[in-house]
Design an enzyme around this catalytic site. Structure first.
Site, PDB file in Angstrom:
ATOM      1  N   HIS A 192      10.126  59.069  55.791  1.00 56.38           N
ATOM      2  CA  HIS A 192       8.928  58.283  56.099  1.00 56.38           C
ATOM      3  C   HIS A 192       9.229  56.894  56.643  1.00 56.38           C
ATOM      4  O   HIS A 192       8.478  56.365  57.450  1.00 56.38           O
ATOM      5  CB  HIS A 192       8.009  58.236  54.887  1.00 56.38           C
ATOM      6  CG  HIS A 192       7.288  59.526  54.730  1.00 56.38           C
ATOM      7  ND1 HIS A 192       7.742  60.513  53.901  1.00 56.38           N
ATOM      8  CD2 HIS A 192       6.210  60.018  55.372  1.00 56.38           C
ATOM      9  CE1 HIS A 192       6.939  61.559  54.013  1.00 56.38           C
ATOM     10  NE2 HIS A 192       6.002  61.287  54.894  1.00 56.38           N
ATOM     11  N   CYS A 500       0.517  68.203  62.911  1.00 53.91           N
ATOM     12  CA  CYS A 500       0.591  66.748  62.819  1.00 53.91           C
ATOM     13  C   CYS A 500       1.973  66.286  62.363  1.00 53.91           C
ATOM     14  O   CYS A 500       2.211  65.099  62.199  1.00 53.91           O
ATOM     15  CB  CYS A 500      -0.494  66.208  61.888  1.00 53.91           C
ATOM     16  SG  CYS A 500      -0.368  66.837  60.224  1.00 53.91           S
TER      17      CYS A 500
END
Ligand code: PEP
Ligand code: MG
Length: 579
Positions: A192, A500
């Site tokens: 992330h 996504c």
């Protein structure tokens, strides 16, 4: 020169700022009594730690007063009062003296208990204060355990942030005006922190072995986010020419980025034979939503709401969430916006969620699992999204990390506006293999493949572990088969499929997804122009043919070669148009 993983493109030259992220081991009140006879020692550790923390907060007050203003400084003055107050001292000394717990545990117990009392007062002001108290408890425990408090808030101009590992919340807190690049020892391309670095346009290299040990604070570094390298042997006097060339290169990169954005703004996502493709952008808040709008996208297929939560010191109230989601929708209107429910846990810890330490965090309390264990937070977020839908915005709700229909049904039960579309992320093998249990029963209105996690779980490759990053292959036959199965089952039930995950953020894999029949893509904002450009030069026929190859490809190399033929057709249309 050190080699790592190219995680976010661009070149950054600056001085190393080593960020230490330190976790105080989980010492539970009562569970870890100090050995009798060391009580005095424990009391002494508390007092020494508190002196360090007081010093830290004093300098923070001064710094904040000059950089942000009096009002902001008062917040930290309040922290100082708590830290030096009798309540804290008495509670901690009593816990150490009578229950024989370690100083860190006594501090935590005080912070947790006081925060809980504040929360029960049912006022917004005290809810915020509850978060402050937990924060103070954490910093004080850190001071006791390490003898100091790591400070990531002050960075010099032109810093290259160096860390063993960066959490997304630490990345989000970085002062992007001062950070020219990031280099870390841990992490992969889809960890992330890397995703955020790309969104923030900060060059980033992850997985650089032994980096922190070999770099001094203030040392000059050159980070090449395209080549995945960190040059540590830089001398500004000796290498004046080199630094000048790099500065020119950076300027050229910035100019090119602007050209790309302008091209994207002016062109729709459409194949060469005129078929329109739904290309949206992944955003983490209103700033990125505004950038996305400038790229001409079809709304957002993924709002990572956890990054919004990370800006708070406690769970944001329904009204605060409504304001954020409404603003994102307003910016991207009339296009749809998919708000994903809070997806924290594993490599996205939310400090105030206070999760227990886990042996396998990626297999643990992540995404919807965490929310199921905190029903009041689940209710609040679903209510906030429902309210924005009721106001007439094109908002959708998406559930992360789903493995059973019950998880989706639990969310659906809380929806207060009937017409709010509810979808799920497909990012676990369970949701792929049993997708018909969701699609055939009408409990989801759409599905979106989270390829980052899907690849991680299908390939059994930790997405943040550089040592196994080479096995993280998005075009592996198993991953392609999983995607093809999702498309088949969802389409069989008349349900649209989006993607996504990061597969939608690279031209070649984005084309592979379209070839496999997915209906829409949501890419990271920095990737939108390239993906749009790749779409613009292929025909539907070519995509169909690629789909046939991908469905039967014996290995990833074959799939990559076939995909590259299409993706390389026209790498940079903006350059051609400028000439
Ligand atoms: C994914 O897993 O692909 C995804 C989009 O979610 P995240 O990267 O936030 O885990
Ligand atoms: Mg995911």
């Amino acid at each position: 020169m050190k080699k790592g993983i190219a995680a976010a493109p661009g070149t950054g030259v600056g001085r190393a700022a080593i960020l230490q992220q330190r976790v105080v081991p989980h010492i539970c009140a009562g569970a870890d009594p100090v050995v009798p006879g060391t009580l005095d020692n424990e009391l002494e550790r508390f007092r020494r730690g508190r002196a360090v923390a007081v010093e830290y907060y004093r300098s923070l007050v001064e710094r904040v007063r000059t950089s942000a203003g009096e009002e902001e400084a008062e917040i930290f003055e309040g922290h100082l009062e708590i830290l030096t107050g009798e309540d804290l001292e008495e509670a901690v000394e009593e816990a150490i003296g009578t229950r024989h717990v370690a100083a860190e545990a006594a501090i935590r117990a005080f912070a947790v208990e006081t925060a809980r009392e504040f929360e029960e007062l049912d006022s917004e002001y005290f809810r915020q204060r509850a978060g402050d108290i937990r924060d103070i408890g954490d910093r004080l425990a850190e001071a006791v355990y390490f003898g100091s408090i790591a400070d990531s808030e002050t960075l010099a101009e032109e810093s290259v942030v160096v860390a063993e590992e960066l959490t997304p919340s630490a990345t989000a807190r970085l002062d992007t005006d001062r950070v020219v690049a990031i280099a870390t020892e841990k992490g992969g391309r889809t960890s992330h922190a890397a995703i955020l670095a790309r969104a923030l346009s900060i060059p980033c290299v992850t997985g650089v072995e032994g980096l922190v040990r070999s770099v001094r604070n203030g040392q000059w570094l050159v980070v090449d986010g395209d080549a995945g390298t960190v040059e540590t042997d830089v001398d500004p006097d000796r290498d004046r020419e080199l630094l000048k060339r790099l500065a020119e290169r950076r300027q050229a990169e910035r100019d090119r980025a602007e050209q790309r954005r302008a091209w994207s703004r002016e062109h729709e996502a459409r194949t060469a034979d005129g078929t329109s493709v739904s290309l949206a952008a992944n955003v983490s808040g209103t700033t990125e939503a505004a950038l996305a709008r400038e790229l001409g996208v079809h709304g957002s297929g993924l709002v990572r709401s956890e990054f919004f939560f990370m800006r708070f010191s406690d769970f944001p109230a329904v009204e605060q969430q409504v304001a954020e989601y409404r603003e994102i929708c307003r910016i991207l209107a009339p296009h749809p916006v998919v708000i994903r429910l809070l997806d924290c846990g594993a490599d996205k810890p939310l400090p105030y969620a206070r999760q227990k330490q886990e042996d396998n965090p990626f297999l643990g309390e992540r995404g919807i699992r965490l929310l199921m264990n905190r029903p009041e937070q689940l209710r609040a977020q679903v209510e906030a999204i429902s309210r924005v839908a009721q106001e007439g915005y094109a908002i959708k709700l998406m559930v992360p990390m789903v493995v059973t229909p019950e998880e989706v049904l639990a969310v659906r039960d809380l929806v207060t506006y009937r017409d709010l579309p509810v979808g799920m992320m497909v990012e676990t093998p369970a949701s792929v293999l049993a997708l018909d249990r969701f699609t055939e029963t009408g409990i989801v209105d759409f599905v979106s493949i989270g390829s980052n996690d899907l690849v991680q779980y299908v390939m059994a490759v930790d997405r943040g572990n550089a040592a196994v990053a080479h096995l993280s292959e998005e075009l592996h036959p198993a991953v392609l088969a999983a995607i093809a199965q999702v498309v088949r089952l969802a389409h069989g039930a008349g349900i649209p499929v989006g993607v996504c995950g990061d597969m939608a953020s690279r031209p070649d894999t984005a084309l592979a997804l379209l070839a496999l029949g997915v209906d829409s893509l949501s890419a990271g904002i920095s990737a939108v122009p390239e993906v749009k450009a790749a779409i613009s030069v292929v025909t539907t026929r070519e995509l169909q043919e690629l789909g046939e190859v991908l469905r039967t490809a014996p290995d990833a190399a074959t799939a990559r070669a076939a995909t590259a033929v299409l993706a390389d057709k026209c790498p940079a249309p903006w350059e051609q148009e400028v000439q």
